[in-house]
Design a protein around this motif. Structure first.
Motif, PDB file in Angstrom:
ATOM      1  N   TYR A  94      -3.296   7.347  -2.849  1.00 35.41           N
ATOM      2  CA  TYR A  94      -2.093   6.869  -3.515  1.00 35.41           C
ATOM      3  C   TYR A  94      -0.887   7.504  -2.844  1.00 35.41           C
ATOM      4  O   TYR A  94      -0.783   8.725  -2.744  1.00 35.41           O
ATOM      5  CB  TYR A  94      -2.095   7.199  -5.012  1.00 35.41           C
ATOM      6  N   ASP A  95       0.022   6.661  -2.364  1.00 36.78           N
ATOM      7  CA  ASP A  95       1.262   7.110  -1.736  1.00 36.78           C
ATOM      8  C   ASP A  95       2.363   7.078  -2.788  1.00 36.78           C
ATOM      9  O   ASP A  95       2.771   6.006  -3.235  1.00 36.78           O
ATOM     10  CB  ASP A  95       1.594   6.184  -0.560  1.00 36.78           C
ATOM     11  N   THR A  96       2.842   8.258  -3.192  1.00 35.92           N
ATOM     12  CA  THR A  96       3.830   8.323  -4.268  1.00 35.92           C
ATOM     13  C   THR A  96       5.168   7.717  -3.871  1.00 35.92           C
ATOM     14  O   THR A  96       5.851   7.138  -4.711  1.00 35.92           O
ATOM     15  CB  THR A  96       4.041   9.774  -4.751  1.00 35.92           C
ATOM     16  N   LYS A  97       5.545   7.836  -2.609  1.00 40.80           N
ATOM     17  CA  LYS A  97       6.831   7.266  -2.178  1.00 40.80           C
ATOM     18  C   LYS A  97       6.791   5.742  -2.177  1.00 40.80           C
ATOM     19  O   LYS A  97       7.703   5.086  -2.648  1.00 40.80           O
ATOM     20  CB  LYS A  97       7.209   7.785  -0.789  1.00 40.80           C
ATOM     21  N   ALA A  98       5.727   5.178  -1.626  1.00 39.39           N
ATOM     22  CA  ALA A  98       5.605   3.722  -1.553  1.00 39.39           C
ATOM     23  C   ALA A  98       5.069   3.124  -2.854  1.00 39.39           C
ATOM     24  O   ALA A  98       5.137   1.913  -3.063  1.00 39.39           O
ATOM     25  CB  ALA A  98       4.692   3.332  -0.394  1.00 39.39           C
ATOM     26  N   GLU A  99       4.508   3.989  -3.729  1.00 38.89           N
ATOM     27  CA  GLU A  99       3.886   3.545  -4.979  1.00 38.89           C
ATOM     28  C   GLU A  99       2.807   2.503  -4.732  1.00 38.89           C
ATOM     29  O   GLU A  99       2.718   1.490  -5.420  1.00 38.89           O
ATOM     30  CB  GLU A  99       4.937   3.034  -5.967  1.00 38.89           C
ATOM     31  N   THR A 100       1.972   2.781  -3.737  1.00 38.97           N
ATOM     32  CA  THR A 100       0.871   1.876  -3.411  1.00 38.97           C
ATOM     33  C   THR A 100      -0.442   2.646  -3.289  1.00 38.97           C
ATOM     34  O   THR A 100      -0.465   3.814  -2.898  1.00 38.97           O
ATOM     35  CB  THR A 100       1.114   1.125  -2.086  1.00 38.97           C
ATOM     36  N   PHE A 101      -1.508   1.945  -3.630  1.00 40.20           N
ATOM     37  CA  PHE A 101      -2.858   2.470  -3.468  1.00 40.20           C
ATOM     38  C   PHE A 101      -3.461   1.868  -2.205  1.00 40.20           C
ATOM     39  O   PHE A 101      -3.170   0.728  -1.852  1.00 40.20           O
ATOM     40  CB  PHE A 101      -3.757   2.042  -4.641  1.00 40.20           C
ATOM     41  N   GLU A 102      -4.332   2.648  -1.570  1.00 34.15           N
ATOM     42  CA  GLU A 102      -5.095   2.136  -0.439  1.00 34.15           C
ATOM     43  C   GLU A 102      -6.552   2.423  -0.738  1.00 34.15           C
ATOM     44  O   GLU A 102      -6.914   3.531  -1.134  1.00 34.15           O
ATOM     45  CB  GLU A 102      -4.650   2.867   0.830  1.00 34.15           C
ATOM     46  N   LEU A 103      -7.385   1.404  -0.603  1.00 32.36           N
ATOM     47  CA  LEU A 103      -8.810   1.536  -0.852  1.00 32.36           C
ATOM     48  C   LEU A 103      -9.534   1.382   0.480  1.00 32.36           C
ATOM     49  O   LEU A 103      -9.363   0.375   1.166  1.00 32.36           O
ATOM     50  CB  LEU A 103      -9.277   0.450  -1.827  1.00 32.36           C
ATOM     51  N   GLU A 104     -10.306   2.398   0.849  1.00 33.38           N
ATOM     52  CA  GLU A 104     -11.136   2.304   2.052  1.00 33.38           C
ATOM     53  C   GLU A 104     -12.579   2.161   1.595  1.00 33.38           C
ATOM     54  O   GLU A 104     -13.135   3.061   0.962  1.00 33.38           O
ATOM     55  CB  GLU A 104     -10.986   3.551   2.923  1.00 33.38           C
ATOM     56  N   GLU A 105     -13.150   1.008   1.886  1.00 28.66           N
ATOM     57  CA  GLU A 105     -14.523   0.718   1.496  1.00 28.66           C
ATOM     58  C   GLU A 105     -15.446   1.288   2.570  1.00 28.66           C
ATOM     59  O   GLU A 105     -15.329   0.959   3.742  1.00 28.66           O
ATOM     60  CB  GLU A 105     -14.696  -0.799   1.383  1.00 28.66           C
ATOM     61  N   HIS A 106     -16.359   2.185   2.163  1.00 28.40           N
ATOM     62  CA  HIS A 106     -17.182   2.876   3.157  1.00 28.40           C
ATOM     63  C   HIS A 106     -18.207   1.991   3.845  1.00 28.40           C
ATOM     64  O   HIS A 106     -18.453   2.153   5.035  1.00 28.40           O
ATOM     65  CB  HIS A 106     -17.861   4.089   2.529  1.00 28.40           C
ATOM     66  N   GLU A 107     -18.788   1.070   3.116  1.00 32.07           N
ATOM     67  CA  GLU A 107     -19.837   0.227   3.695  1.00 32.07           C
ATOM     68  C   GLU A 107     -19.310  -0.638   4.837  1.00 32.07           C
ATOM     69  O   GLU A 107     -19.972  -0.834   5.839  1.00 32.07           O
ATOM     70  CB  GLU A 107     -20.459  -0.650   2.608  1.00 32.07           C
ATOM     71  N   THR A 108     -18.079  -1.137   4.696  1.00 33.96           N
ATOM     72  CA  THR A 108     -17.518  -2.057   5.698  1.00 33.96           C
ATOM     73  C   THR A 108     -16.400  -1.422   6.530  1.00 33.96           C
ATOM     74  O   THR A 108     -15.944  -2.024   7.499  1.00 33.96           O
ATOM     75  CB  THR A 108     -16.927  -3.299   5.013  1.00 33.96           C
ATOM     76  N   ASN A 109     -15.953  -0.225   6.116  1.00 32.42           N
ATOM     77  CA  ASN A 109     -14.813   0.446   6.755  1.00 32.42           C
ATOM     78  C   ASN A 109     -13.532  -0.378   6.693  1.00 32.42           C
ATOM     79  O   ASN A 109     -12.630  -0.194   7.501  1.00 32.42           O
ATOM     80  CB  ASN A 109     -15.122   0.841   8.206  1.00 32.42           C
ATOM     81  N   GLN A 110     -13.452  -1.287   5.734  1.00 29.93           N
ATOM     82  CA  GLN A 110     -12.235  -2.079   5.572  1.00 29.93           C
ATOM     83  C   GLN A 110     -11.277  -1.354   4.644  1.00 29.93           C
ATOM     84  O   GLN A 110     -11.691  -0.624   3.739  1.00 29.93           O
ATOM     85  CB  GLN A 110     -12.561  -3.464   5.022  1.00 29.93           C
ATOM     86  N   VAL A 111      -9.978  -1.565   4.873  1.00 26.26           N
ATOM     87  CA  VAL A 111      -8.940  -0.928   4.071  1.00 26.26           C
ATOM     88  C   VAL A 111      -8.116  -2.017   3.394  1.00 26.26           C
ATOM     89  O   VAL A 111      -7.718  -2.989   4.028  1.00 26.26           O
ATOM     90  CB  VAL A 111      -8.039  -0.036   4.956  1.00 26.26           C
ATOM     91  N   TYR A 112      -7.890  -1.829   2.091  1.00 26.39           N
ATOM     92  CA  TYR A 112      -7.113  -2.782   1.310  1.00 26.39           C
ATOM     93  C   TYR A 112      -5.965  -2.039   0.638  1.00 26.39           C
ATOM     94  O   TYR A 112      -6.145  -0.915   0.173  1.00 26.39           O
ATOM     95  CB  TYR A 112      -7.980  -3.437   0.229  1.00 26.39           C
ATOM     96  N   LYS A 113      -4.806  -2.666   0.543  1.00 24.31           N
ATOM     97  CA  LYS A 113      -3.645  -2.073  -0.133  1.00 24.31           C
ATOM     98  C   LYS A 113      -3.398  -2.801  -1.453  1.00 24.31           C
ATOM     99  O   LYS A 113      -3.554  -4.012  -1.528  1.00 24.31           O
ATOM    100  CB  LYS A 113      -2.404  -2.184   0.753  1.00 24.31           C
ATOM    101  N   PHE A 114      -3.010  -2.012  -2.461  1.00 25.67           N
ATOM    102  CA  PHE A 114      -2.742  -2.553  -3.794  1.00 25.67           C
ATOM    103  C   PHE A 114      -1.473  -1.930  -4.341  1.00 25.67           C
ATOM    104  O   PHE A 114      -1.227  -0.742  -4.145  1.00 25.67           O
ATOM    105  CB  PHE A 114      -3.875  -2.204  -4.761  1.00 25.67           C
ATOM    106  N   ASP A 115      -0.689  -2.721  -5.068  1.00 25.47           N
ATOM    107  CA  ASP A 115       0.442  -2.160  -5.798  1.00 25.47           C
ATOM    108  C   ASP A 115       0.268  -2.393  -7.300  1.00 25.47           C
ATOM    109  O   ASP A 115       1.175  -2.178  -8.082  1.00 25.47           O
ATOM    110  CB  ASP A 115       1.773  -2.720  -5.298  1.00 25.47           C
ATOM    111  N   ASP A 116      -0.940  -2.794  -7.690  1.00 23.55           N
ATOM    112  CA  ASP A 116      -1.257  -3.076  -9.095  1.00 23.55           C
ATOM    113  C   ASP A 116      -2.484  -2.261  -9.488  1.00 23.55           C
ATOM    114  O   ASP A 116      -3.560  -2.448  -8.902  1.00 23.55           O
ATOM    115  CB  ASP A 116      -1.511  -4.580  -9.251  1.00 23.55           C
ATOM    116  N   ILE A 117      -2.331  -1.364 -10.458  1.00 18.42           N
ATOM    117  CA  ILE A 117      -3.416  -0.463 -10.857  1.00 18.42           C
ATOM    118  C   ILE A 117      -4.614  -1.229 -11.427  1.00 18.42           C
ATOM    119  O   ILE A 117      -5.753  -0.843 -11.221  1.00 18.42           O
ATOM    120  CB  ILE A 117      -2.902   0.615 -11.835  1.00 18.42           C
TER     121      ILE A 117
END
Length: 83
Positions: free
Chosen positions: A47-70
């Protein structure tokens, strides 16, 4: 539904509580949490407090997703922990 049995606590609620704790923690600019199932790490959440965004790194696929909605990231984590 049996009256004598207590309802299992919500896994989704527990995930949201952990995410909310990340948002509320002002000590660090970036908060990191790991979500595991049976001792196996499924994803890494940042979670980046300045940008107020979450980033999810999925281990199985090594893909990264960004979210701004909890709610949306909580559902994604929940689904990763189900299989």
């Amino acid at each position: 539904m049996k009256g004598a049995q207590s309802m299992k606590s919500s896994q989704l609620t527990a995930i949201i509580r952990r995410l909310e704790a990340m948002v509320e923690d002002k000590d660090n600019e970036v908060q990191v949490r790991r979500f595991e199932k049976n001792g196996e790490e499924r994803c890494l959440i940042t979670y980046d407090t300045k940008a107020e965004t979450f980033e999810l790194e999925e281990h199985e696929t090594n893909q990264v997703y960004k979210f701004d909605d909890i709610d949306l990231i909580a559902i994604e984590i929940y689904e990763l922990l189900q299989d």
